[in-house]
Design an enzyme around this catalytic site. Structure first.
Site, PDB file in Angstrom:
ATOM      1  N   LYS A 214      -2.956  16.003  -7.464  1.00 48.48           N
ATOM      2  CA  LYS A 214      -2.187  15.746  -8.678  1.00 48.48           C
ATOM      3  C   LYS A 214      -1.327  16.940  -9.074  1.00 48.48           C
ATOM      4  CE  LYS A 214      -3.519  11.533  -9.655  1.00 48.48           C
ATOM      5  NZ  LYS A 214      -2.563  10.406  -9.753  1.00 48.48           N
TER       6      LYS A 214
ATOM      7  N   ASP B  89       0.858  -1.176   0.000  1.00 45.73           N
ATOM      8  CA  ASP B  89       0.000   0.000   0.000  1.00 45.73           C
ATOM      9  C   ASP B  89       0.898   1.231   0.000  1.00 45.73           C
ATOM     10  OD1 ASP B  89      -1.772   2.053   0.448  1.00 45.73           O
ATOM     11  OD2 ASP B  89      -2.749   1.124   2.186  1.00 45.73           O
TER      12      ASP B  89
ATOM     13  N   SER C 184      -2.450  14.187 -13.660  1.00 45.39           N
ATOM     14  CA  SER C 184      -3.732  14.096 -14.362  1.00 45.39           C
ATOM     15  C   SER C 184      -3.977  15.420 -15.065  1.00 45.39           C
ATOM     16  CB  SER C 184      -4.866  13.829 -13.367  1.00 45.39           C
ATOM     17  OG  SER C 184      -6.129  14.032 -13.975  1.00 45.39           O
TER      18      SER C 184
ATOM     19  N   TYR D 260     -17.314  14.791 -14.955  1.00 45.25           N
ATOM     20  CA  TYR D 260     -16.333  15.776 -15.405  1.00 45.25           C
ATOM     21  C   TYR D 260     -16.944  16.934 -16.184  1.00 45.25           C
ATOM     22  CZ  TYR D 260     -12.407  12.932 -13.873  1.00 45.25           C
ATOM     23  OH  TYR D 260     -11.510  12.245 -13.103  1.00 45.25           O
TER      24      TYR D 260
ATOM     25  N   TYR E 177      -8.880  15.988  -5.542  1.00 48.00           N
ATOM     26  CA  TYR E 177      -8.136  15.187  -6.515  1.00 48.00           C
ATOM     27  C   TYR E 177      -7.207  16.067  -7.343  1.00 48.00           C
ATOM     28  CZ  TYR E 177      -7.117  12.048 -10.396  1.00 48.00           C
ATOM     29  OH  TYR E 177      -6.470  11.292 -11.336  1.00 48.00           O
TER      30      TYR E 177
ATOM     31  N   THR F 138     -10.704   3.061 -18.093  1.00 44.38           N
ATOM     32  CA  THR F 138     -10.384   2.271 -16.911  1.00 44.38           C
ATOM     33  C   THR F 138     -11.638   2.142 -16.059  1.00 44.38           C
ATOM     34  OG1 THR F 138      -9.790   4.192 -15.565  1.00 44.38           O
ATOM     35  CG2 THR F 138      -8.035   3.198 -16.899  1.00 44.38           C
TER      36      THR F 138
END
Length: 256
Positions: A160, A66, A143, A201, A156, A191
Site C-alpha cells: 500500500k 481479475d 491504507s 492490528y 500488506y 467490511t
C-alpha cells in the site's frame, strides 16, 4: 442527499462487488454516473448490486476482471468504453490483506500481494488513462497501514505504501493531460476483510477484543462504514477536487 456531482460521467470501480468498492459504486451511481462494477470472484454480489442500481435509474454493468491480470484489466476498460462510449473515473478498490511473520513469508505471498494491491492498481491506472481525456479522475486505494507500525503486517503495508509513491509520481505525468490521480487511505472499516483481521492490528500480547482495540485506536467514536469511506472517493471524483493531484486522503486519524 445526492447532488448530481457525477452526472454524465462513466466510472469503473474495481473490487466493486462488496465492501468499500460496493459502497463507492453505489455512491457514484447516486451522484449520476454510469458505473461498471469490476469483480474477480463476487459475481452474484456484483450482478445483484448492478440490478439494484439500475432499478434506481442508473446505468450499470458488472464485468468480471481479475486486476492481477493486465490482460483482463485492459479488457475491462475496453468493455466500459464499448458499453458507454467513454471513460471518466476510476476507483481502484480491489485489494487483499495479509498478516505473517518474517520467517513465514514466501515469494509466492509477495507476488500475490503486490500483484493485486500494487501492480493491479498500477495497470488499472494505465488502462484507465489510455481512454481518458482532460478532466479524468483516477483514485487508487492505499491504507493507513502504510504509515503505521503493525505487527506482522509487512507485505500488506509495503504494497500500500507503494501505491502512494505511484500516485505522487504519476501526478506529474498525468497532469500534463489534465488527469488527476489521488489515493484514499481508509482506516478500520466495517467490511468482511476487516472483521476477519481486526484483532490482529493491536500490539502482540495486549489481549483486547477487536472492538475494544478499534475504539481506542481512532479519533472518532465508531468504526467507519463503507458508505462513510465512499464519500472520499466521491469528492476526489468530482469537480471540487479538480486541482488536487498526487495526494493521499486519509479517512480518519489514527491515535495509535
Amino acid at each position: 442527499m445526492p447532488s448530481g456531482k457525477l452526472d454524465g460521467k462513466v466510472a469503473v470501480v474495481t473490487g466493486g462487488s462488496r465492501g468499500i468498492g460496493a459502497a463507492v459504486a453505489t455512491r457514484f451511481a447516486e451522484e449520476g454516473a454510469s458505473v461498471v462494477i469490476g469483480y474477480r470472484s463476487g459475481g452474484e454480489e456484483a450482478s445483484e448490486l448492478a440490478a439494484k442500481l439500475e432499478g434506481s435509474g442508473a446505468r450499470c454493468l458488472a464485468v468480471k476482471a481479475d486486476v492481477a491480470s493486465p490482460e483482463q484489466t485492459s479488457a475491462l476498460f475496453d468493455r466500459t468504453v464499448e458499453a458507454f462510449g467513454r471513460m471518466d473515473v476510476l476507483a481502484s478498490c480491489a485489494g487483499i490483506n495479509h498478516f505473517g511473520g518474517l520467517q513465514e513469508l514466501t515469494p509466492e505471498m509477495a507476488n500475490q500481494l503486490f500483484g493485486v494491491n500494487t501492480q493491479g492498481q498500477l495497470f488499472a491506472a494505465q488502462q484507465a488513462a489510455r481512454h481518458m481525456t482532460a478532466g479524468g479522475r483516477i483514485i487508487l486505494t492505499s491504507s493507513n497501514a502504510s504509515r503505521r507500525s503493525i505487527f506482522q503486517h509487512t507485505l500488506y503495508a509495503a504494497s500500500k505504501a507503494a501505491v502512494e509513491a505511484m500516485v505522487r509520481c504519476l501526478s506529474i505525468e498525468l497532469g500534463q493531460r489534465g488527469i488527476t490521480i489521488n489515493a484514499v487511505a481508509p482506516g478500520a472499516t466495517k467490511t468482511d476483510m476487516a472483521a476477519k483481521n481486526a484483532v490482529k492490528y493491536q500490539p502482540p500480547g495486549l489481549g483486547l477484543s477487536a472492538e475494544e482495540w478499534l475504539s481506542l485506536s481512532y479519533a472518532l467514536d465508531h468504526v467507519a462504514t463503507p458508505a462513510e469511506v465512499a464519500g472520499a472517493y466521491v469528492f476526489l471524483a468530482g469537480d471540487d477536487a479538480g486541482y488536487i493531484s498526487g495526494r493521499t486522503l486519509q479517512t480518519e486519524s489514527c491515535v495509535f
